[in-house]
Design an enzyme around this catalytic site. Structure first.
Site, PDB file in Angstrom:
ATOM      1  N   GLY A   1      65.338-117.730  -4.970  1.00 27.44           N
ATOM      2  CA  GLY A   1      64.115-116.875  -5.404  1.00 27.44           C
ATOM      3  C   GLY A   1      64.669-117.204  -7.022  1.00 27.44           C
ATOM      4  O   GLY A   1      64.894-117.922  -7.161  1.00 27.44           O
ATOM      5  N   ASN A   2      63.465-116.034  -7.251  1.00 27.16           N
ATOM      6  CA  ASN A   2      63.294-116.162  -9.193  1.00 27.16           C
ATOM      7  C   ASN A   2      62.637-113.901  -9.544  1.00 27.16           C
ATOM      8  O   ASN A   2      62.882-113.827  -7.769  1.00 27.16           O
ATOM      9  CB  ASN A   2      62.510-116.966  -9.731  1.00 27.16           C
ATOM     10  CG  ASN A   2      60.933-116.589  -9.089  1.00 27.16           C
ATOM     11  OD1 ASN A   2      60.569-115.588  -9.549  1.00 27.16           O
ATOM     12  ND2 ASN A   2      60.639-117.657  -8.907  1.00 27.16           N
ATOM     13  N   ARG A   3      63.441-114.014 -10.505  1.00 28.13           N
ATOM     14  CA  ARG A   3      62.761-112.743 -10.875  1.00 28.13           C
ATOM     15  C   ARG A   3      61.784-111.892 -11.246  1.00 28.13           C
ATOM     16  O   ARG A   3      61.192-111.593 -11.425  1.00 28.13           O
ATOM     17  CB  ARG A   3      63.753-112.340 -12.426  1.00 28.13           C
ATOM     18  CG  ARG A   3      65.621-113.113 -12.334  1.00 28.13           C
ATOM     19  CD  ARG A   3      65.888-112.382 -13.445  1.00 28.13           C
ATOM     20  NE  ARG A   3      67.086-113.147 -13.642  1.00 28.13           N
ATOM     21  CZ  ARG A   3      68.219-113.324 -13.282  1.00 28.13           C
ATOM     22  NH1 ARG A   3      68.478-111.866 -12.519  1.00 28.13           N
ATOM     23  NH2 ARG A   3      69.651-113.795 -13.506  1.00 28.13           N
ATOM     24  N   SER A   4      60.417-113.077 -10.380  1.00 28.07           N
ATOM     25  CA  SER A   4      59.449-112.510 -10.533  1.00 28.07           C
ATOM     26  C   SER A   4      59.131-111.087 -10.210  1.00 28.07           C
ATOM     27  O   SER A   4      59.264-111.262  -8.912  1.00 28.07           O
ATOM     28  CB  SER A   4      58.041-113.536 -10.294  1.00 28.07           C
ATOM     29  OG  SER A   4      56.569-113.150 -10.423  1.00 28.07           O
TER      30      SER A   4
ATOM     31  N   ALA B   1      55.042-117.143  -9.475  1.00 24.58           N
ATOM     32  CA  ALA B   1      56.378-118.220  -9.661  1.00 24.58           C
ATOM     33  C   ALA B   1      56.680-119.131  -9.076  1.00 24.58           C
ATOM     34  O   ALA B   1      57.798-118.211  -8.698  1.00 24.58           O
ATOM     35  CB  ALA B   1      57.713-117.290 -10.839  1.00 24.58           C
TER      36      ALA B   1
END
Ligand code: C5P
Length: 408
Positions: free
Chosen positions: A213-216, A280
């Site tokens: 995943g990512n930090r969005s 994102a």
């Protein structure tokens, strides 16, 4: 602009309370009848007598005293005021009053009237820049907007404290125009426009338990959806996994992976006048996610994951564009402007919004942002640090111009 309108002017405690005297006079000059409700703190900055002399009406300060001029008794004066008003304008609206309204506290006449009224509530948040930009205040404003309160963007400049930044009381004419706009609904300048927004990260499955995943946080996309809906647009929001409340009047579709987002976007984008790809989206996804949880192998210290590229959702839309306004977002760490401009060209976008990771108060998780908006002709404008909701409106203003050019 306000002929025949009844306005309850709420004044809270802050140095800008003295400006409300001028505001009162201008509201009256525009034809409104104004009744003033002050908090105790406001009455320490300016006396009720001043407002009373200017408005020609008794000023409401005390929950526990009946007002002589309107004949209301103690038990009903808040209801009488709430019903009498065509709109309730709180200017200046202090951080304290904003916080109380967010949780429904009603410990003085102003907060009670606000809770009781069914008419539009307009807030002019006014406080020191640091208080205005504080996450707590910004989150309270996001919540209040989601509940339908109209919030006037704060003015910029020097504060009484010497600090510079947002949080000043907007100019009187800006407030008046905003109030008039709320009353005759001219602020609904995106009515009948269909807007598609994506927000948040995507999760790409490694196995049933783990993902990439990512930090969005999704906050920028949600702010665009909320701002567009408040301006009358028909908004569909495709959200990755985020912890955010759906803004009022927004149709939300939840997805998890880039592939699911791609499917949802391609189904919805055909109907859209504008697409805002604020999500994102993962660029790579595990080629063959494991059906069972991958076990830790004690003999081998490494795990190789084979990743393949996800479809470029926005690039695909750009490739077959037919009048839809396309807005992309970019987050770069080096050669920011050059890379963003290249992306705008290669994906055939109308606007690209460059997020900075370097600036304090920008990027993931927070409610403020520092962005540069780049147009097709290469014109780039870096905006000051502002609330994500205000950034959203700046972007929407530009898209509205693009609609106008398109329709000409
Ligand atoms: O190329 P990059 O991923 O930095 O581009 C960012 C923009 O492209 C964002 O607006 C993002 O939502 C969109 N994007 C996309 N599909 C992907 C990756 C990014 O639409 N697979």
């Amino acid at each position: 602009m306000l002929r025949g309108k009844h306005i309850v002017l709420g004044v809270t405690g802050g140095i800008a309370a003295y400006k409300s005297c001028y505001l009162l006079r201008e509201l009256q000059r525009e034809g409104a009848t104004v009744r003033v409700v002050m908090t105790d703190a406001a009455a320490r900055f300016v006396t009720p007598l001043t407002f009373s002399a200017l408005s020609g009406q008794e000023v409401y300060t005390d929950l526990w005293t009946a007002n002589q001029s309107t004949g209301s008794n103690i038990g009903t004066q808040h209801i009488d005021l709430a019903n009498w008003a065509d709109a309730l304008l709180i200017a200046p609206a202090s951080a304290n009053t904003i916080a109380k309204l967010t949780v429904g506290l009603s410990d003085n006449l102003l907060t009670i009237v606000t809770l009781a009224t069914r008419r539009p509530v307009i807030l002019a948040p006014t406080m020191d820049a640091d208080m205005y930009l504080n996450e707590i205040t910004q989150q309270n404003l996001v919540t209040l907007r989601a509940r339908g309160y109209a919030v006037i963007p704060a003015g910029e400049g020097e504060h009484a404290s010497g600090l510079k930044g947002p949080g000043r009381l907007p100019e009187i004419d800006v407030i008046i125009r905003f109030v008039a706009g709320v009353l005759d609904k001219t602020f609904l300048d995106l009515t009948a426009k269909k807007i598609l927004v994506t927000a948040g990260p995507t999760y790409e499955s490694i196995d049933p338990v783990r993902f990439i995943g990512n930090r969005s946080s999704g906050k920028m996309g949600f702010a665009i959806a909320q701002a567009a809906a408040l301006r009358g647009a028909e908004v569909t929001l495709i959200a990755g996994p985020v912890q955010l409340e759906t803004p009022r009047n927004v149709k939300r579709i939840d997805v998890e992976s880039a592939e699911q987002m791609q499917k949802a976007v391609s189904a919805e984008a055909k109907k859209a006048d504008a697409v805002f790809m604020a999500a994102a989206v993962a660029d790579f996804t595990p080629q063959t996610p494991s059906r069972a949880k991958i076990k830790k192998d004690v003999r081998s210290k490494n795990l190789d994951l084979h990743l393949t590229a996800t479809p470029d959702i926005l690039g695909t839309l750009g490739g077959k564009k037919n009048g839809t306004v396309l807005v992309g977002f970019a987050l770069e760490t080096d050669n920011e402007l050059t890379h963003a401009k290249e992306k705008l060209k290669s994906k055939n976008l109308d606007l690209i919004v460059l997020n900075s990771l370097a600036d304090e108060g920008a990027g993931f998780g927070v409610d403020t942002n520092v962005v540069t908006i780049i147009e097709r002709n290469g014109h780039a404008k870096k905006l000051k640090k502002m609330a994500k909701f205000d950034v959203a409106n700046e972007i929407l203003n530009r898209v509205k111009n693009l609609f106008q050019h398109r329709d000409e």
